[in-house]
Design an enzyme around this catalytic site. Sequence first.
Site, PDB file in Angstrom:
ATOM      1  N   HIS A 176      -9.013  -3.560  -2.634  1.00 58.34           N
ATOM      2  CA  HIS A 176      -8.101  -2.838  -1.735  1.00 58.34           C
ATOM      3  C   HIS A 176      -8.453  -1.349  -1.693  1.00 58.34           C
ATOM      4  O   HIS A 176      -8.551  -0.748  -0.621  1.00 58.34           O
ATOM      5  CB  HIS A 176      -6.660  -3.043  -2.219  1.00 58.34           C
ATOM      6  CG  HIS A 176      -5.621  -2.333  -1.416  1.00 58.34           C
ATOM      7  ND1 HIS A 176      -4.746  -2.994  -0.588  1.00 58.34           N
ATOM      8  CD2 HIS A 176      -5.298  -1.016  -1.319  1.00 58.34           C
ATOM      9  CE1 HIS A 176      -3.939  -2.117  -0.012  1.00 58.34           C
ATOM     10  NE2 HIS A 176      -4.254  -0.908  -0.443  1.00 58.34           N
ATOM     11  N   GLU A 177      -8.657  -0.761  -2.872  1.00 60.63           N
ATOM     12  CA  GLU A 177      -8.969   0.676  -2.935  1.00 60.63           C
ATOM     13  C   GLU A 177     -10.361   0.961  -2.383  1.00 60.63           C
ATOM     14  O   GLU A 177     -10.566   1.989  -1.714  1.00 60.63           O
ATOM     15  CB  GLU A 177      -8.815   1.211  -4.363  1.00 60.63           C
ATOM     16  CG  GLU A 177      -7.412   1.063  -4.942  1.00 60.63           C
ATOM     17  CD  GLU A 177      -6.311   1.588  -4.044  1.00 60.63           C
ATOM     18  OE1 GLU A 177      -6.498   2.616  -3.356  1.00 60.63           O
ATOM     19  OE2 GLU A 177      -5.233   0.970  -4.023  1.00 60.63           O
ATOM     20  N   HIS A 236     -10.233   1.357   1.228  1.00 60.55           N
ATOM     21  CA  HIS A 236      -9.827   2.713   1.642  1.00 60.55           C
ATOM     22  C   HIS A 236     -11.040   3.643   1.727  1.00 60.55           C
ATOM     23  O   HIS A 236     -11.140   4.461   2.635  1.00 60.55           O
ATOM     24  CB  HIS A 236      -8.807   3.311   0.661  1.00 60.55           C
ATOM     25  CG  HIS A 236      -7.405   2.875   0.903  1.00 60.55           C
ATOM     26  ND1 HIS A 236      -6.732   3.097   2.084  1.00 60.55           N
ATOM     27  CD2 HIS A 236      -6.532   2.229   0.098  1.00 60.55           C
ATOM     28  CE1 HIS A 236      -5.509   2.615   1.998  1.00 60.55           C
ATOM     29  NE2 HIS A 236      -5.355   2.075   0.799  1.00 60.55           N
ATOM     30  N   CYS A 268       0.852  -1.192   0.000  1.00 62.19           N
ATOM     31  CA  CYS A 268       0.000   0.000   0.000  1.00 62.19           C
ATOM     32  C   CYS A 268       0.883   1.234   0.000  1.00 62.19           C
ATOM     33  O   CYS A 268       1.874   1.296   0.740  1.00 62.19           O
ATOM     34  CB  CYS A 268      -0.893  -0.017   1.245  1.00 62.19           C
ATOM     35  SG  CYS A 268      -2.046   1.356   1.352  1.00 62.19           S
TER      36      CYS A 268
END
Length: 182
Positions: free
Chosen positions: A136-137, A140, A94
């Site tokens: 993953h994004e 966030h 990351c």
Amino acid sequence: MADFKIDLVSAKHLALHTVASVDPFDDKDANWEERELEMITLMHDRMGVGLAAPQIGMGYKMFVMTFETGESIGIYNPEILEASTEMVPMEEGCLTFPLLYFIVTRPATVKVRFQTTTGEVVEDWMEGRDARCFQHELDHLNGITYLNYASDLKLKRAIKKRDKTLSILKTDQALQQLDNES
């Protein structure tokens, strides 16, 4: 949210631990094509394949990513509609936590929906690294970092490995500096 600074924030920044709630298209003053390009540039400069608005301190529901084909794109108002039951372990890193890599298990494929910078709605299945990056994004945007997936032991091992790599890099840098001085 008129101010838009394209730079990574620290890992403790509130935006990384808060759900992104601002629809990017509600900001009528924003030039999203320009912002998207700036985010893609930062992502590439840091050798990443994804970068979410919270990583630059913004609460917008958007991120940029580079597909396995090499195409980089802005993803606006993303959501996962379905996920496969097949789970795949894969090493992740990351940009918020440089050189910190460990195995994270996620669904192998996901059906996603998002808008492009023009507002076009895209609905499609993703697999492989594309599915991994999207998940993953999106994490966030939901105030989650990949650290949430690591046990204490796994995280300690990853930090030890990162610290060793940093030590080697610092030694290499010092040796290069000595070579340049002589």
